[in-house]
Design a protein around this motif. Structure first.
Motif, PDB file in Angstrom:
ATOM      1  N   ASP A  89       0.835  -1.208   0.000  1.00 37.36           N
ATOM      2  CA  ASP A  89       0.000   0.000   0.000  1.00 37.36           C
ATOM      3  C   ASP A  89       0.868   1.257   0.000  1.00 37.36           C
ATOM      4  O   ASP A  89       0.571   2.235  -0.712  1.00 37.36           O
ATOM      5  CB  ASP A  89      -0.917   0.009   1.223  1.00 37.36           C
ATOM      6  N   ARG A  90       1.943   1.238   0.780  1.00 42.87           N
ATOM      7  CA  ARG A  90       2.832   2.404   0.856  1.00 42.87           C
ATOM      8  C   ARG A  90       3.523   2.634  -0.487  1.00 42.87           C
ATOM      9  O   ARG A  90       3.628   3.777  -0.957  1.00 42.87           O
ATOM     10  CB  ARG A  90       3.875   2.174   1.957  1.00 42.87           C
ATOM     11  N   ALA A 136       2.435   1.726  -3.456  1.00 43.68           N
ATOM     12  CA  ALA A 136       1.441   2.215  -4.412  1.00 43.68           C
ATOM     13  C   ALA A 136       1.219   3.710  -4.246  1.00 43.68           C
ATOM     14  O   ALA A 136       1.126   4.459  -5.231  1.00 43.68           O
ATOM     15  CB  ALA A 136       0.131   1.456  -4.240  1.00 43.68           C
ATOM     16  N   SER A 137       1.161   4.169  -3.007  1.00 40.52           N
ATOM     17  CA  SER A 137       0.954   5.597  -2.742  1.00 40.52           C
ATOM     18  C   SER A 137       2.140   6.427  -3.211  1.00 40.52           C
ATOM     19  O   SER A 137       1.971   7.486  -3.830  1.00 40.52           O
ATOM     20  CB  SER A 137       0.718   5.824  -1.242  1.00 40.52           C
ATOM     21  N   GLU A 138       3.370   5.941  -2.929  1.00 38.93           N
ATOM     22  CA  GLU A 138       4.561   6.696  -3.309  1.00 38.93           C
ATOM     23  C   GLU A 138       4.733   6.734  -4.823  1.00 38.93           C
ATOM     24  O   GLU A 138       5.127   7.762  -5.387  1.00 38.93           O
ATOM     25  CB  GLU A 138       5.793   6.088  -2.638  1.00 38.93           C
ATOM     26  N   ALA A 141       2.316   6.475  -7.059  1.00 36.10           N
ATOM     27  CA  ALA A 141       1.263   7.358  -7.580  1.00 36.10           C
ATOM     28  C   ALA A 141       1.649   8.822  -7.407  1.00 36.10           C
ATOM     29  O   ALA A 141       1.401   9.662  -8.288  1.00 36.10           O
ATOM     30  CB  ALA A 141      -0.060   7.063  -6.881  1.00 36.10           C
ATOM     31  N   ALA A 142       2.279   9.138  -6.283  1.00 36.74           N
ATOM     32  CA  ALA A 142       2.696  10.515  -6.034  1.00 36.74           C
ATOM     33  C   ALA A 142       3.840  10.934  -6.944  1.00 36.74           C
ATOM     34  O   ALA A 142       4.031  12.128  -7.196  1.00 36.74           O
ATOM     35  CB  ALA A 142       3.114  10.675  -4.576  1.00 36.74           C
ATOM     36  N   ASP A 175      -5.630   4.504 -10.512  1.00 34.59           N
ATOM     37  CA  ASP A 175      -5.233   3.722  -9.343  1.00 34.59           C
ATOM     38  C   ASP A 175      -4.210   2.667  -9.734  1.00 34.59           C
ATOM     39  O   ASP A 175      -4.272   2.078 -10.822  1.00 34.59           O
ATOM     40  CB  ASP A 175      -6.458   3.032  -8.731  1.00 34.59           C
ATOM     41  N   ASP A 179      -2.200  -0.847  -8.261  1.00 36.47           N
ATOM     42  CA  ASP A 179      -2.063  -1.917  -7.271  1.00 36.47           C
ATOM     43  C   ASP A 179      -0.650  -2.477  -7.352  1.00 36.47           C
ATOM     44  O   ASP A 179      -0.141  -2.748  -8.441  1.00 36.47           O
ATOM     45  CB  ASP A 179      -3.074  -3.037  -7.530  1.00 36.47           C
TER      46      ASP A 179
END
Length: 257
Positions: free
Chosen positions: A49-50, A52-54, A56-57, A66, A68
């Protein structure tokens, strides 16, 4: 009395205590093993999850959707402590790049836990619809591409000896590191009411090969590796080595001549 047998006084209890100790040790080992597995699974889920967030940023503003992330491999903890994940997969089935819808699947190997460092290798498979392909590539003469079985068709208008001639061409496709290359195979020319099969005269009316550069859509260092054409869609394979995935690197695109 003489001759009466003698018996050990505590053999059975000792065996029982020894047996109980073994059972307790096995239980402790099982509990610890389960704890390690649970911790490994929990940390892997958190890291996915971390990541994926990084990621995406870090994507350019022109990319939206999105993502995965799946971290493969037997032991997450062992990979994390080594500083490198063996294999990481990214899936983005509804990504848009500059407004173009793309189904993306990425496989990366040698992925550092510190995302400021480079990724060893990366391979991306992108699937685009026929409309999406036409919004990305431009054929000379403002032609529209039609995707078929490992071939494309395109029509447009050319000027030949002062005449405006419409053409319909069927071409095979191949790729270079930065371009999709169309090689005309069959052609039909139309001038007024006259329709001519110009397949035998392609060299005289059209370029032998037409390169369509796509480098301006790709981060520097990312190259075309393969292209598969099916009716209504195209699947592109991209590859890169020692790829930086920070925002600056992903936003720095290639240049078409």
């Amino acid at each position: 009395m003489v001759g009466e047998p003698t018996y050990p006084t505590e053999p059975v209890p000792r065996r029982r205590r020894r047996g109980v100790g073994v059972v307790i040790a096995l239980v402790v080992v099982v509990v610890l093993a389960v704890g390690v597995v649970v911790a490994d699974v929990s940390l892997r889920a958190y890291a996915q999850d971390r990541a994926a967030s990084e990621i995406a940023a870090s994507l350019p503003d022109t990319v939206d959707g999105d993502i995965d992330v799946t971290i493969d491999g037997f032991s997450f903890l062992q990979q994390y402590l080594s500083g490198t994940f063996d294999r990481v997969e990214l899936d983005a089935p509804a990504l848009t790049v500059s407004g173009v819808p793309v189904d993306a699947h990425v496989v990366a190997t040698g992925v550092p836990t510190d995302l400021s460092k480079t990724v060893g290798t990366a391979s991306a498979t992108l699937t685009l619809s026929q409309d999406a392909v036409n919004s990305v590539v431009e054929v000379p003469g403002s032609a529209t591409l039609t995707l078929d079985d490992q071939a494309v068709g395109y029509d447009g208008t050319i000027s030949f000896l002062g005449l405006s001639i419409d053409y319909l061409v069927t071409a095979s496709v191949s790729v270079t590191s930065d371009s999709v290359v169309l090689t005309p195979q069959k052609a039909t020319l139309t001038a007024g009411s006259a329709v001519v099969d110009a397949s035998d005269a392609l060299d005289a009316v059209l370029d032998e090969k037409i390169p369509l550069c796509v480098a301006s859509y790709l981060p520097q260092g990312v190259e075309l590796a393969d292209l598969t054409i099916e009716p209504g869609q195209a699947t592109v394979v991209l590859r890169a080595s020692d790829l930086s995935i920070d925002e600056t690197s992903l936003s720095t695109l290639g240049v078409c001549p």
